[in-house]
Write a protein that holds these residues in place. Structure first.
Motif, PDB file in Angstrom:
ATOM      1  N   MET A   1     -18.735  54.510  38.830  1.00  0.00           N
ATOM      2  CA  MET A   1     -20.183  54.661  38.846  1.00  0.00           C
ATOM      3  C   MET A   1     -20.586  55.804  37.923  1.00  0.00           C
ATOM      4  O   MET A   1     -19.805  56.707  37.647  1.00  0.00           O
ATOM      5  CB  MET A   1     -20.674  54.973  40.263  1.00  0.00           C
ATOM      6  N   LYS A   2     -21.839  55.768  37.450  1.00  0.00           N
ATOM      7  CA  LYS A   2     -22.369  56.821  36.601  1.00  0.00           C
ATOM      8  C   LYS A   2     -22.886  57.963  37.468  1.00  0.00           C
ATOM      9  O   LYS A   2     -23.536  57.725  38.492  1.00  0.00           O
ATOM     10  CB  LYS A   2     -23.480  56.249  35.733  1.00  0.00           C
ATOM     11  N   ALA A   3     -22.612  59.195  37.051  1.00  0.00           N
ATOM     12  CA  ALA A   3     -23.069  60.358  37.811  1.00  0.00           C
ATOM     13  C   ALA A   3     -23.418  61.488  36.858  1.00  0.00           C
ATOM     14  O   ALA A   3     -22.858  61.596  35.761  1.00  0.00           O
ATOM     15  CB  ALA A   3     -22.001  60.827  38.787  1.00  0.00           C
ATOM     16  N   ALA A   4     -24.366  62.327  37.262  1.00  0.00           N
ATOM     17  CA  ALA A   4     -24.697  63.548  36.534  1.00  0.00           C
ATOM     18  C   ALA A   4     -23.808  64.654  37.085  1.00  0.00           C
ATOM     19  O   ALA A   4     -24.046  65.170  38.181  1.00  0.00           O
ATOM     20  CB  ALA A   4     -26.166  63.891  36.707  1.00  0.00           C
ATOM     21  N   LEU A   5     -22.776  65.004  36.350  1.00  0.00           N
ATOM     22  CA  LEU A   5     -21.797  65.974  36.820  1.00  0.00           C
ATOM     23  C   LEU A   5     -22.128  67.376  36.322  1.00  0.00           C
ATOM     24  O   LEU A   5     -22.388  67.573  35.129  1.00  0.00           O
ATOM     25  CB  LEU A   5     -20.399  65.604  36.334  1.00  0.00           C
ATOM     26  N   LEU A   6     -22.108  68.334  37.227  1.00  0.00           N
ATOM     27  CA  LEU A   6     -22.167  69.743  36.854  1.00  0.00           C
ATOM     28  C   LEU A   6     -20.731  70.198  36.650  1.00  0.00           C
ATOM     29  O   LEU A   6     -19.959  70.292  37.602  1.00  0.00           O
ATOM     30  CB  LEU A   6     -22.844  70.568  37.949  1.00  0.00           C
ATOM     31  N   LYS A   7     -20.353  70.454  35.392  1.00  0.00           N
ATOM     32  CA  LYS A   7     -18.957  70.749  35.077  1.00  0.00           C
ATOM     33  C   LYS A   7     -18.589  72.205  35.350  1.00  0.00           C
ATOM     34  O   LYS A   7     -17.428  72.526  35.599  1.00  0.00           O
ATOM     35  CB  LYS A   7     -18.674  70.405  33.607  1.00  0.00           C
ATOM     36  N   ALA A   8     -19.595  73.093  35.270  1.00  0.00           N
ATOM     37  CA  ALA A   8     -19.373  74.517  35.530  1.00  0.00           C
ATOM     38  C   ALA A   8     -20.726  75.155  35.823  1.00  0.00           C
ATOM     39  O   ALA A   8     -21.770  74.615  35.440  1.00  0.00           O
ATOM     40  CB  ALA A   8     -18.719  75.197  34.328  1.00  0.00           C
ATOM     41  N   TYR A   9     -20.729  76.297  36.500  1.00  0.00           N
ATOM     42  CA  TYR A   9     -21.972  76.999  36.763  1.00  0.00           C
ATOM     43  C   TYR A   9     -22.571  77.494  35.449  1.00  0.00           C
ATOM     44  O   TYR A   9     -21.857  77.904  34.535  1.00  0.00           O
ATOM     45  CB  TYR A   9     -21.735  78.193  37.687  1.00  0.00           C
ATOM     46  N   GLY A  10     -23.921  77.454  35.374  1.00  0.00           N
ATOM     47  CA  GLY A  10     -24.571  77.960  34.175  1.00  0.00           C
ATOM     48  C   GLY A  10     -25.849  77.227  33.865  1.00  0.00           C
ATOM     49  O   GLY A  10     -26.617  76.862  34.768  1.00  0.00           O
ATOM     50  N   GLY A  11     -26.094  76.983  32.565  1.00  0.00           N
ATOM     51  CA  GLY A  11     -27.327  76.355  32.117  1.00  0.00           C
ATOM     52  C   GLY A  11     -27.277  74.841  32.213  1.00  0.00           C
ATOM     53  O   GLY A  11     -26.276  74.248  32.647  1.00  0.00           O
ATOM     54  N   ILE A  12     -28.352  74.203  31.753  1.00  0.00           N
ATOM     55  CA  ILE A  12     -28.415  72.746  31.841  1.00  0.00           C
ATOM     56  C   ILE A  12     -27.398  72.074  30.915  1.00  0.00           C
ATOM     57  O   ILE A  12     -27.092  70.892  31.080  1.00  0.00           O
ATOM     58  CB  ILE A  12     -29.826  72.223  31.538  1.00  0.00           C
ATOM     59  N   ASP A  13     -26.841  72.836  29.967  1.00  0.00           N
ATOM     60  CA  ASP A  13     -25.817  72.277  29.092  1.00  0.00           C
ATOM     61  C   ASP A  13     -24.513  72.026  29.835  1.00  0.00           C
ATOM     62  O   ASP A  13     -23.591  71.403  29.294  1.00  0.00           O
ATOM     63  CB  ASP A  13     -25.574  73.218  27.908  1.00  0.00           C
ATOM     64  N   ARG A  14     -24.443  72.474  31.075  1.00  0.00           N
ATOM     65  CA  ARG A  14     -23.233  72.258  31.881  1.00  0.00           C
ATOM     66  C   ARG A  14     -23.213  70.887  32.547  1.00  0.00           C
ATOM     67  O   ARG A  14     -22.253  70.535  33.222  1.00  0.00           O
ATOM     68  CB  ARG A  14     -23.124  73.345  32.952  1.00  0.00           C
ATOM     69  N   PHE A  15     -24.300  70.127  32.390  1.00  0.00           N
ATOM     70  CA  PHE A  15     -24.334  68.765  32.933  1.00  0.00           C
ATOM     71  C   PHE A  15     -23.725  67.786  31.937  1.00  0.00           C
ATOM     72  O   PHE A  15     -23.870  67.929  30.717  1.00  0.00           O
ATOM     73  CB  PHE A  15     -25.781  68.334  33.219  1.00  0.00           C
ATOM     74  N   ALA A  16     -23.072  66.761  32.478  1.00  0.00           N
ATOM     75  CA  ALA A  16     -22.553  65.663  31.660  1.00  0.00           C
ATOM     76  C   ALA A  16     -22.690  64.376  32.455  1.00  0.00           C
ATOM     77  O   ALA A  16     -22.429  64.358  33.667  1.00  0.00           O
ATOM     78  CB  ALA A  16     -21.094  65.905  31.283  1.00  0.00           C
ATOM     79  N   ILE A  17     -23.129  63.320  31.800  1.00  0.00           N
ATOM     80  CA  ILE A  17     -23.211  62.018  32.442  1.00  0.00           C
ATOM     81  C   ILE A  17     -21.877  61.315  32.229  1.00  0.00           C
ATOM     82  O   ILE A  17     -21.489  61.026  31.078  1.00  0.00           O
ATOM     83  CB  ILE A  17     -24.359  61.170  31.856  1.00  0.00           C
ATOM     84  N   GLU A  18     -21.168  61.063  33.318  1.00  0.00           N
ATOM     85  CA  GLU A  18     -19.829  60.486  33.223  1.00  0.00           C
ATOM     86  C   GLU A  18     -19.625  59.433  34.303  1.00  0.00           C
ATOM     87  O   GLU A  18     -20.390  59.372  35.285  1.00  0.00           O
ATOM     88  CB  GLU A  18     -18.759  61.580  33.355  1.00  0.00           C
ATOM     89  N   ASP A  19     -18.581  58.642  34.122  1.00  0.00           N
ATOM     90  CA  ASP A  19     -18.190  57.671  35.143  1.00  0.00           C
ATOM     91  C   ASP A  19     -17.165  58.299  36.063  1.00  0.00           C
ATOM     92  O   ASP A  19     -16.185  58.915  35.611  1.00  0.00           O
ATOM     93  CB  ASP A  19     -17.587  56.423  34.489  1.00  0.00           C
TER      94      ASP A  19
END
Length: 300
Positions: A1-19
């Motif tokens: 499924m597709k999810a908005a992942l927070l990869k690390a604490y910080g700014g909005i650049d830390r989000f990635a849309i991944e399966d």
């Protein structure tokens, strides 16, 4: 499924849309195919890591506490729901949240969405509707009581004001001077919360941190304040008023009441922006900018 992942604490650049793998519901849980989720100020705090010492997310994490969609699968022992039911859900802050195509949540945190409400409306009502009612209930307000509500044009403030009207109380929205006209339309009465306080209220709800101290000053000795924001140091010298510090709690019965009120048109929380799930960064920026109304993500 597709999810908005927070990869690390910080700014909005830390989000990635991944399966990522679609979760499976355990006993007492349901799997929801999520159609819409709301972005709340608390999501920004979680993203920035401000709460990491208290709520340590398992990174990468999925944020999002408020969702609406349809039941896709029932866990063992779940009753009262069927596959295909339109529902809203109150997700905990555990890194397995609502900003994804599917989400698993306890059935006790789920309520059926009335046909009169869209998924976007449903997602906008969850935590704001619950918290607004819980602040009023904590005060034991009765019909005829006047209640000052700071942040009266925010989502929680609006929910509290409209619930106060439902029970026959008299809300007064405490807002900045430039918003007095709009506040009177919502509450019926309003005051400039930035002016020198005059202790004229027995009850108040504190939902705006910058004016929390001023709001307390508007309450008589022995009065009560239900606060969802930090109480400034020294604002209640000598414990002059009784302060109930509240944190949102999930409650399916109260959520049913919130949804019923919205379906009947006696609870309205405006939606300011509706964006795609892939625009989660822009959605969080909109919330941070102080946009008036809920920001909702549409999934698919």
């Amino acid at each position: 499924m597709k999810a908005a992942l927070l990869k690390a604490y910080g700014g909005i650049d830390r989000f990635a849309i991944e399966d990522i793998p679609t979760p499976k519901p355990g006993a007492g849980e349901v799997l929801i195919k999520i159609a819409a989720s709301a972005v709340n100020p608390f999501d920004l705090i979680l993203r920035q890591g401000v709460m990491a010492q208290y709520i340590s997310l398992p990174l990468p994490a999925v944020l999002g506490g408020d969702a609406a969609g349809t039941i896709a699968e029932l866990g063992a022992s779940v009753t009262g729901f069927a596959i295909g039911d339109r529902v809203v859900a109150d997700f905990p802050a555990n890194g397995k949240g609502a900003h994804a195509e599917y989400g698993v949540v306890a059935a006790t945190s789920v309520a059926k969405l009335p046909a009169a409400l869209t998924f976007e409306q449903g997602a906008s009502l969850v935590k704001a509707g619950l918290t607004g009612r819980q602040t009023v209930d904590a005060l034991g307000v009765k019909a005829g009581d006047r209640v000052l509500v700071s942040g009266g044009l925010g989502a929680v403030g609006r929910a509290a004001i409209q619930y106060l009207k439902q029970i026959g109380a008299k809300p007064v929205a405490g807002v900045r001077p430039e918003r007095l006209g709009e506040a009177r339309e919502v509450a019926g009465d309003a005051l400039d919360i930035t002016t020198a306080p005059s202790p004229a209220f027995d009850f108040a709800i504190s939902a705006a941190a910058p004016v929390a101290a001023n709001l307390i000053g508007h309450v008589r000795d022995g009065g009560q304040v239900a606060s969802i924001v930090p109480v400034p140091e020294g604002a209640n010298a000598g414990n002059r008023v009784v302060i109930h510090e509240l944190y949102h709690r999930t409650d399916a019965a109260t959520l049913d009441a919130v949804l019923d009120a919205a379906a009947r048109g006696v609870l309205i929380i405006p939606i300011a922006e509706t964006l795609a799930l892939e625009q989660i960064g822009a959605a969080q920026n909109a919330v941070a900018s102080g946009v008036q109304g809920k920001v909702v993500l549409r999934h698919g």
